[in-house]
Design an enzyme around this catalytic site. Structure first.
Site, PDB file in Angstrom:
ATOM      1  N   MET A  37      51.348  35.906  24.159  1.00 64.12           N
ATOM      2  CA  MET A  37      51.259  37.323  24.480  1.00 64.12           C
ATOM      3  C   MET A  37      49.781  37.695  24.401  1.00 64.12           C
ATOM      4  O   MET A  37      49.116  37.427  23.402  1.00 64.12           O
ATOM      5  CB  MET A  37      52.073  38.174  23.506  1.00 64.12           C
ATOM      6  CG  MET A  37      52.073  39.660  23.876  1.00 64.12           C
ATOM      7  SD  MET A  37      52.873  39.994  25.476  1.00 64.12           S
ATOM      8  CE  MET A  37      54.613  39.942  25.001  1.00 64.12           C
ATOM      9  N   GLY A  87      49.373  28.059  30.163  1.00 63.22           N
ATOM     10  CA  GLY A  87      50.522  27.408  30.776  1.00 63.22           C
ATOM     11  C   GLY A  87      51.407  28.390  31.513  1.00 63.22           C
ATOM     12  O   GLY A  87      51.743  28.190  32.682  1.00 63.22           O
ATOM     13  N   ALA A  88      51.790  29.473  30.831  1.00 70.40           N
ATOM     14  CA  ALA A  88      52.660  30.476  31.453  1.00 70.40           C
ATOM     15  C   ALA A  88      51.977  31.144  32.640  1.00 70.40           C
ATOM     16  O   ALA A  88      52.607  31.391  33.669  1.00 70.40           O
ATOM     17  CB  ALA A  88      53.081  31.516  30.420  1.00 70.40           C
ATOM     18  N   THR A  92      35.145  24.556  38.795  1.00 74.45           N
ATOM     19  CA  THR A  92      35.063  25.967  39.187  1.00 74.45           C
ATOM     20  C   THR A  92      33.735  26.553  38.711  1.00 74.45           C
ATOM     21  O   THR A  92      33.233  26.201  37.648  1.00 74.45           O
ATOM     22  CB  THR A  92      36.227  26.767  38.586  1.00 74.45           C
ATOM     23  OG1 THR A  92      36.212  26.619  37.154  1.00 74.45           O
ATOM     24  CG2 THR A  92      37.561  26.272  39.125  1.00 74.45           C
ATOM     25  N   GLY A 116      32.877  30.245  39.092  1.00 68.65           N
ATOM     26  CA  GLY A 116      32.899  31.694  39.230  1.00 68.65           C
ATOM     27  C   GLY A 116      32.744  32.144  40.674  1.00 68.65           C
ATOM     28  O   GLY A 116      33.389  31.618  41.583  1.00 68.65           O
ATOM     29  N   GLY A 173      32.268  29.816  43.730  1.00 65.71           N
ATOM     30  CA  GLY A 173      33.352  29.009  44.282  1.00 65.71           C
ATOM     31  C   GLY A 173      33.655  27.784  43.455  1.00 65.71           C
ATOM     32  O   GLY A 173      33.807  27.860  42.237  1.00 65.71           O
ATOM     33  N   ASP A 188      38.965  42.414  36.854  1.00 65.90           N
ATOM     34  CA  ASP A 188      39.247  41.696  35.614  1.00 65.90           C
ATOM     35  C   ASP A 188      39.313  40.205  35.921  1.00 65.90           C
ATOM     36  O   ASP A 188      40.135  39.775  36.733  1.00 65.90           O
ATOM     37  CB  ASP A 188      40.569  42.188  35.019  1.00 65.90           C
ATOM     38  CG  ASP A 188      40.945  41.523  33.700  1.00 65.90           C
ATOM     39  OD1 ASP A 188      40.112  40.771  33.157  1.00 65.90           O
ATOM     40  OD2 ASP A 188      42.064  41.756  33.222  1.00 65.90           O
ATOM     41  N   GLY A 198      40.878  31.503  36.501  1.00 59.60           N
ATOM     42  CA  GLY A 198      40.949  30.046  36.422  1.00 59.60           C
ATOM     43  C   GLY A 198      42.378  29.537  36.485  1.00 59.60           C
ATOM     44  O   GLY A 198      42.654  28.491  37.090  1.00 59.60           O
ATOM     45  N   ASP A 199      43.301  30.267  35.870  1.00 62.02           N
ATOM     46  CA  ASP A 199      44.713  29.866  35.920  1.00 62.02           C
ATOM     47  C   ASP A 199      45.256  29.953  37.346  1.00 62.02           C
ATOM     48  O   ASP A 199      46.018  29.089  37.784  1.00 62.02           O
ATOM     49  CB  ASP A 199      45.539  30.752  34.984  1.00 62.02           C
ATOM     50  CG  ASP A 199      45.170  30.550  33.521  1.00 62.02           C
ATOM     51  OD1 ASP A 199      44.738  29.433  33.171  1.00 62.02           O
ATOM     52  OD2 ASP A 199      45.300  31.504  32.731  1.00 62.02           O
TER      53      ASP A 199
END
Length: 305
Positions: free
Chosen positions: A14, A43-44, A217, A219, A222, A244, A249-250
């Site tokens: 959370m 992961g989520a 990666t 930012g 690219g 934001d 990255g996810d």
């Protein structure tokens, strides 16, 4: 369009998000502008992003047997992620991430909690699920021995495995050799391979000297990628209005995994992932800005005009 089977083995947290015009100095108190609780965990986040991009997603992980855990499980179900391999554990709280957002940039403190219950045995229980996947997606917010076991199982069945090495740490040579694609940022690249990147372009030499495939990666610049053939390619970033960066990255990793799972070449997968991550930073929250496949395709068409 193929709906690839993606298995995400990783963290479920959370996110406790505080927005502030200025991060306080040590001992100082400032007034923040907004506080939110949002579903997160690398992961989520990656599982949700994969689902939105059209994949058939199965999550392997743990939450606490508490209100945060129940809320996070329900959120994954609502997003279309299968949670049959997500286990509520009773002796520890659900993991949390305390995130401070200042002018679009973020700093994060993670308390793993139940994510430490993603043990080697837990991974082995999911062997059949891993075997049947088109791609496996991993991060380093669960125990490293569980990451290593997932990589070994995926390698045994020739399933492509993508490892996002965050938070940054070194991995054993045995594990590195079995990873299909590593996806660090510039800082994580140096830690992962035990290099000190002091010069602006030094990362290219490090990537070119690595025998496997790396997608780094960078930012708004690219991503850079290398396949172990002494050359580094660059996929430029996309100019967008940043709201934001949490979850960018996810989103990138999820998009890359989905395209690899669909059988696309690396260059096409990286281009798609850069576009998806650019879209993700235009909205608030780690999962709030994660785009659909249709949105990414429309954005790519717009960019090509």
């Amino acid at each position: 369009m193929k709906h690839p089977k993606i298995v995400v083995v990783g963290s479920i947290n959370m996110d406790l998000v505080t927005e502030t015009p200025r991060v306080p100095a040590l001992g100082e108190t400032v007034l923040g502008s907004r506080f939110s609780t949002l579903p997160g965990g690398k992961g989520a986040n990656q599982a949700v992003a994969c689902a939105r991009l059209g994949a058939e997603v199965r999550m392997v992980g743990c939450v606490g047997d508490d209100s945060f855990g129940r809320e996070l499980m329900e959120n994954l179900r609502r997003e279309g992620v299968c949670v049959d391999d997500v286990e509520p554990v009773t002796d520890v709280a659900t993991g949390i991430a305390s995130i401070v957002v200042e002018s679009g940039d973020n700093s994060i403190i993670v308390v793993p909690g139940a994510n430490h219950a993603v043990t080697v045995d837990k991974v082995r229980q999911a062997e059949t699920v891993i075997q049947e996947a088109d791609a496996i997606l991993l991060q380093l917010e669960i125990p490293l021995e569980s990451v290593a076991e997932t990589v070994r199982i995926a390698s045994r069945y020739n399933v492509p495995v993508i490892v996002n090495p965050a938070p940054a740490t070194e991995l054993s040579e045995d594990v590195l050799q079995k990873i299909t694609i590593l996806t660090p940022n510039e800082y994580e690249l140096g830690i992962l391979l035990g290099k000190h990147l002091e010069e602006a372009e030094e990362f290219k030499a490090v990537m070119a000297g690595y025998p496997g495939t790396i997608v780094m990666t960078k930012g708004e610049d690219g991503a850079y990628y290398s396949t172990g053939e002494s050359s580094v390619a660059h996929q430029p970033g996309c100019k967008v209005e940043v709201v934001d960066t949490t979850g960018a990255g996810d989103t990138f990793n999820a998009a890359l995994a989905v395209m690899i799972g669909r059988g696309y070449p690396l260059a096409d997968a990286v281009r798609y992932a850069v576009a998806a991550s650019a879209l993700s930073v235009t909205k608030f929250g780690a999962q709030g800005g994660m785009p659909s496949h249709g949105q990414v395709e429309a954005f790519l068409q717009q960019l090509s005009k």
